[in-house]
Design a protein around this motif. Structure first.
Motif, PDB file in Angstrom:
ATOM      1  N   TYR A 269      34.818  27.797  47.016  1.00  0.00           N
ATOM      2  CA  TYR A 269      33.992  27.270  45.930  1.00  0.00           C
ATOM      3  C   TYR A 269      32.813  28.198  45.632  1.00  0.00           C
ATOM      4  O   TYR A 269      32.498  28.455  44.475  1.00  0.00           O
ATOM      5  CB  TYR A 269      33.484  25.869  46.296  1.00  0.00           C
ATOM      6  N   ARG A 270      32.183  28.733  46.648  1.00  0.00           N
ATOM      7  CA  ARG A 270      31.000  29.571  46.430  1.00  0.00           C
ATOM      8  C   ARG A 270      31.335  30.822  45.618  1.00  0.00           C
ATOM      9  O   ARG A 270      30.519  31.301  44.836  1.00  0.00           O
ATOM     10  CB  ARG A 270      30.329  29.938  47.745  1.00  0.00           C
ATOM     11  N   ASP A 271      32.548  31.354  45.788  1.00  0.00           N
ATOM     12  CA  ASP A 271      32.948  32.519  45.000  1.00  0.00           C
ATOM     13  C   ASP A 271      33.178  32.131  43.541  1.00  0.00           C
ATOM     14  O   ASP A 271      32.797  32.864  42.630  1.00  0.00           O
ATOM     15  CB  ASP A 271      34.196  33.165  45.594  1.00  0.00           C
ATOM     16  N   LEU A 272      33.766  30.958  43.323  1.00  0.00           N
ATOM     17  CA  LEU A 272      33.957  30.477  41.949  1.00  0.00           C
ATOM     18  C   LEU A 272      32.617  30.168  41.291  1.00  0.00           C
ATOM     19  O   LEU A 272      32.399  30.480  40.117  1.00  0.00           O
ATOM     20  CB  LEU A 272      34.844  29.230  41.933  1.00  0.00           C
ATOM     21  N   TYR A 273      31.716  29.570  42.055  1.00  0.00           N
ATOM     22  CA  TYR A 273      30.393  29.234  41.523  1.00  0.00           C
ATOM     23  C   TYR A 273      29.639  30.502  41.099  1.00  0.00           C
ATOM     24  O   TYR A 273      28.999  30.544  40.053  1.00  0.00           O
ATOM     25  CB  TYR A 273      29.583  28.451  42.565  1.00  0.00           C
ATOM     26  N   THR A 274      29.752  31.546  41.902  1.00  0.00           N
ATOM     27  CA  THR A 274      29.104  32.817  41.575  1.00  0.00           C
ATOM     28  C   THR A 274      29.699  33.417  40.301  1.00  0.00           C
ATOM     29  O   THR A 274      28.968  33.933  39.444  1.00  0.00           O
ATOM     30  CB  THR A 274      29.246  33.818  42.743  1.00  0.00           C
ATOM     31  N   LEU A 275      31.028  33.325  40.157  1.00  0.00           N
ATOM     32  CA  LEU A 275      31.677  33.814  38.934  1.00  0.00           C
ATOM     33  C   LEU A 275      31.189  33.031  37.714  1.00  0.00           C
ATOM     34  O   LEU A 275      30.949  33.600  36.655  1.00  0.00           O
ATOM     35  CB  LEU A 275      33.196  33.690  39.050  1.00  0.00           C
ATOM     36  N   LYS A 276      31.038  31.729  37.877  1.00  0.00           N
ATOM     37  CA  LYS A 276      30.577  30.902  36.762  1.00  0.00           C
ATOM     38  C   LYS A 276      29.137  31.242  36.397  1.00  0.00           C
ATOM     39  O   LYS A 276      28.798  31.361  35.224  1.00  0.00           O
ATOM     40  CB  LYS A 276      30.688  29.418  37.101  1.00  0.00           C
ATOM     41  N   ALA A 277      28.309  31.424  37.411  1.00  0.00           N
ATOM     42  CA  ALA A 277      26.896  31.732  37.168  1.00  0.00           C
ATOM     43  C   ALA A 277      26.731  33.053  36.420  1.00  0.00           C
ATOM     44  O   ALA A 277      25.821  33.207  35.603  1.00  0.00           O
ATOM     45  CB  ALA A 277      26.134  31.771  38.485  1.00  0.00           C
ATOM     46  N   SER A 278      27.640  33.994  36.671  1.00  0.00           N
ATOM     47  CA  SER A 278      27.545  35.301  36.007  1.00  0.00           C
ATOM     48  C   SER A 278      28.403  35.368  34.740  1.00  0.00           C
ATOM     49  O   SER A 278      28.488  36.419  34.111  1.00  0.00           O
ATOM     50  CB  SER A 278      27.964  36.409  36.973  1.00  0.00           C
ATOM     51  N   ARG A 279      29.032  34.232  34.386  1.00  0.00           N
ATOM     52  CA  ARG A 279      29.913  34.140  33.207  1.00  0.00           C
ATOM     53  C   ARG A 279      30.981  35.232  33.242  1.00  0.00           C
ATOM     54  O   ARG A 279      31.252  35.910  32.268  1.00  0.00           O
ATOM     55  CB  ARG A 279      29.122  34.173  31.910  1.00  0.00           C
TER      56      ARG A 279
END
Length: 183
Positions: free
Chosen positions: A75-85
């Motif tokens: 999840y943390r890797d997906l969250y980081t991808l989302k935060a950076s669009r």
């Protein structure tokens, strides 16, 4: 007190109770799950060929071998991808398969994007469109699906099952490829 006064007093008391009462929560209300950083989320590739994703937080190299492969991503890797669009999510190169995650309001923009995406069977439908419609549709697709179309056209050219020179030229023009030289 007469009957009329009693009725008015009861009505006033009922109104007061209604105003101070707390709403009763329905059992059907959705409880939003809180994902922990290490929770694994199913992710399906919509990219032709091998897709690699270096996890910026976990330091894991996620690998999908071909279109449709499913890999668990933290999840943390997906969250980081989302935060950076990131384009991995927004072009998209893969789709999050966890409906519970997508129901979370924080992820609603991706759910909306996914609802508008095409499926594998749609790739065949797009390729079989008349030339003018094919060009307009290809222009409007997200980058990840443009890649899927150009890979499918390339695969069909290699197999000798694609015979539309006009569509090859359109793919070359829109996707920046040079498939025409494969003919």
């Amino acid at each position: 007190m007469d009957k009329k006064e009693i009725k008015m007093a009861k009505a006033t008391n009922v109104e007061a109770v209604i105003k101070t009462a707390k709403p009763i929560k329905s059992e059907q209300e959705k409880v939003v799950r809180k994902f922990e950083p290490e929770d694994l989320v199913l992710v399906r590739s919509i990219t032709q060929g091998t897709l690699l994703l270096p996890g910026s937080k976990s330091q894991i190299l996620y690998t999908w071998e071909s279109y449709g492969d499913i890999v668990q991503v933290e999840y943390r890797d997906l969250y980081t991808l989302k935060a950076s669009r990131s384009g991995y999510l927004y072009k998209p190169y893969f789709i999050i398969e966890d409906e519970e995650l997508l129901e979370n309001p924080h992820w609603s923009d991706l759910k909306k994007l996914y609802d508008s995406l095409i499926t594998t069977s749609d790739i065949n439908t797009i390729i079989n469109l008349p030339v003018a419609d094919f060009e307009e549709t290809l222009k409007s697709l997200p980058e990840g699906f443009k890649d899927a179309i150009k890979m499918e056209v390339s695969t069909r050219l290699d197999a000798g099952t694609f015979d539309s020179i006009s569509k090859v030229k359109i793919v070359d023009k829109i996707c920046g490829t040079d498939l025409f030289n494969l003919l």
